[in-house]
Write a protein that holds these residues in place. Structure first.
Motif, PDB file in Angstrom:
ATOM      1  N   ALA A  84       1.118  -1.003  -0.099  1.00 11.72           N
ATOM      2  CA  ALA A  84       0.096   0.322   0.305  1.00 11.72           C
ATOM      3  C   ALA A  84       0.768   0.988   0.162  1.00 11.72           C
ATOM      4  N   GLY A  85       2.113   0.893   0.406  1.00 12.53           N
ATOM      5  CA  GLY A  85       2.683   2.388   0.856  1.00 12.53           C
ATOM      6  C   GLY A  85       4.320   2.358  -0.454  1.00 12.53           C
ATOM      7  N   TYR A  86       3.892   1.457  -1.431  1.00  8.13           N
ATOM      8  CA  TYR A  86       5.129   1.717  -2.660  1.00  8.13           C
ATOM      9  C   TYR A  86       4.412   2.760  -4.192  1.00  8.13           C
ATOM     10  N   SER A  87       5.691   3.236  -4.080  1.00  8.18           N
ATOM     11  CA  SER A  87       4.898   3.665  -5.325  1.00  8.18           C
ATOM     12  C   SER A  87       4.041   3.755  -6.787  1.00  8.18           C
ATOM     13  N   PRO A  88       3.716   4.139  -7.595  1.00  4.97           N
ATOM     14  CA  PRO A  88       3.072   3.350  -8.405  1.00  4.97           C
ATOM     15  C   PRO A  88       4.263   2.350  -9.271  1.00  4.97           C
ATOM     16  N   VAL A  94       6.368  -4.936  -8.644  1.00  5.85           N
ATOM     17  CA  VAL A  94       6.004  -6.176  -7.774  1.00  5.85           C
ATOM     18  C   VAL A  94       4.812  -6.938  -8.674  1.00  5.85           C
ATOM     19  N   ASP A  95       4.142  -6.590  -8.901  1.00  2.90           N
ATOM     20  CA  ASP A  95       2.763  -6.929  -9.703  1.00  2.90           C
ATOM     21  C   ASP A  95       3.098  -8.022 -10.641  1.00  2.90           C
ATOM     22  N   VAL A  96       4.114  -7.628 -11.269  1.00  6.82           N
ATOM     23  CA  VAL A  96       4.516  -7.939 -12.985  1.00  6.82           C
ATOM     24  C   VAL A  96       5.395  -9.391 -12.330  1.00  6.82           C
ATOM     25  N   VAL A  97       6.081  -8.903 -11.324  1.00  8.85           N
ATOM     26  CA  VAL A  97       6.787 -10.144 -10.771  1.00  8.85           C
ATOM     27  C   VAL A  97       6.406 -11.179 -11.003  1.00  8.85           C
ATOM     28  N   HIS A 163      -1.156  -3.018 -19.888  1.00  9.29           N
ATOM     29  CA  HIS A 163      -1.934  -2.102 -20.626  1.00  9.29           C
ATOM     30  C   HIS A 163      -2.003  -1.254 -20.121  1.00  9.29           C
ATOM     31  N   GLU A 164      -2.087  -0.749 -19.142  1.00  5.62           N
ATOM     32  CA  GLU A 164      -2.546  -0.272 -17.610  1.00  5.62           C
ATOM     33  C   GLU A 164      -1.217   1.201 -17.426  1.00  5.62           C
ATOM     34  N   ARG A 165      -0.150   0.253 -17.321  1.00  4.08           N
ATOM     35  CA  ARG A 165       1.258   1.426 -17.287  1.00  4.08           C
ATOM     36  C   ARG A 165       0.767   2.033 -18.770  1.00  4.08           C
ATOM     37  N   ARG A 166       1.154   2.064 -19.556  1.00  3.77           N
ATOM     38  CA  ARG A 166       1.107   2.610 -20.693  1.00  3.77           C
ATOM     39  C   ARG A 166      -0.530   3.585 -20.775  1.00  3.77           C
ATOM     40  N   ALA A 167      -1.349   3.268 -20.676  1.00  4.20           N
ATOM     41  CA  ALA A 167      -2.531   4.107 -20.773  1.00  4.20           C
ATOM     42  C   ALA A 167      -2.269   5.488 -19.286  1.00  4.20           C
ATOM     43  N   ALA A 168      -1.803   4.885 -18.568  1.00  7.28           N
ATOM     44  CA  ALA A 168      -1.360   5.937 -17.146  1.00  7.28           C
ATOM     45  C   ALA A 168      -0.090   6.249 -17.745  1.00  7.28           C
TER      46      ALA A 168
END
Length: 182
Positions: A84-88, A94-97, A163-168
Motif C-alpha cells: 500500500a505504501g509503494y510508489s506506482p 511487484v505486480d509483474v514479478v 496496458h494499464e501502465r501504458r495508458a497511465a
C-alpha cells in the motif's frame, strides 16, 4: 499492436469469466448434493459412496476451475501491509514479478501433472472403493487444465498490467503536454 493486445486480453478475460460462471453452477450443484446426502444420511440412514465421492470430485472441479477466475477478480490472498505504501512504479514491478511467478508455478504444475494424468488414463483409473465413481481419470484431468487456465489468466493479467501502465504513462504525457500549452 495495441489493438491486438487489447483483443487478446479481452478474449482471455471473457474466457475466464465463462469459466467463472461454470464454477458457479458447479458450486450450486455441490451444495445441493451435500444437502441431499446429509438429509438422506441422517433422516433415512442411507449413504452412497458414489454420491460422497461426487462431492469431492465437484469440490476439486470447483477449486481447479475457479482458481483462474479468483486470480482475475483479485480474490486471491494478498498481503498489502507494505504494498500500500509503494510508489506506482514499485507496485507495477511487484505486480509483474508476482504474475510471472504465478505463470512459472502454473507451468511447473502442468508439467508435473501430465505423466500423473496420462498414467491414470492409461489404466482407466477408477475409485478403489466398491460403489465409487468409475472415472477417477476424468477428475485428475482437471489438474493440468486448471493450471493451464491459471497460466492463461496470468498472461491476461500481464497484458492488463502493461496496458494499464501504458495508458497511465500516455495520460501523464498528455496531461503534461496540455499543461505546457496552456
Amino acid at each position: 499492436m495495441k489493438k491486438t493486445m487489447g483483443a487478446l486480453m479481452g478474449a482471455i478475460e471473457a474466457g475466464t469469466d465463462f469459466i467463472g460462471r461454470v464454477t458457479l453452477w458447479v458450486t450450486l450443484l455441490m451444495i445441493g448434493l451435500v444437502a441431499v446426502n446429509v438429509l438422506l444420511r441422517y433422516l433415512f440412514s442411507f449413504g452412497s459412496v458414489w454420491a460422497q465421492e461426487l462431492e469431492w470430485h465437484l469440490l476439486a472441479a470447483l477449486i481447479l476451475l475457479g482458481m483462474s477466475y479468483a486470480l482475475q477478480r483479485g480474490d486471491n490472498v494478498r498481503v498489502d501491509l507494505f504494498y500500500a505504501g509503494y510508489s506506482p512504479r514499485v507496485k507495477f514491478g511487484v505486480d509483474v514479478v508476482s504474475v510471472l511467478l504465478m505463470l512459472a508455478v502454473s507451468v511447473l504444475f502442468i508439467k508435473l501433472s501430465l505423466n500423473y494424468v496420462a498414467q491414470s488414463w492409461s489404466i482407466n483409473e477408477t475409485s478403489p472403493d466398491p460403489g465409487g465413481i468409475p472415472w477417477r481419470w476424468a477428475i485428475k484431468s482437471l489438474i493440468p487444465l486448471g493450471y493451464a487456465l491459471v497460466a492463461l489468466q496470468s498472461v491476461g493479467a500481464l497484458l492488463r498490467l502493461f496496458h494499464e501502465r501504458r495508458a497511465a504513462l500516455d495520460g501523464a504525457t498528455t496531461a503534461v503536454g496540455k499543461s505546457d500549452h496552456v
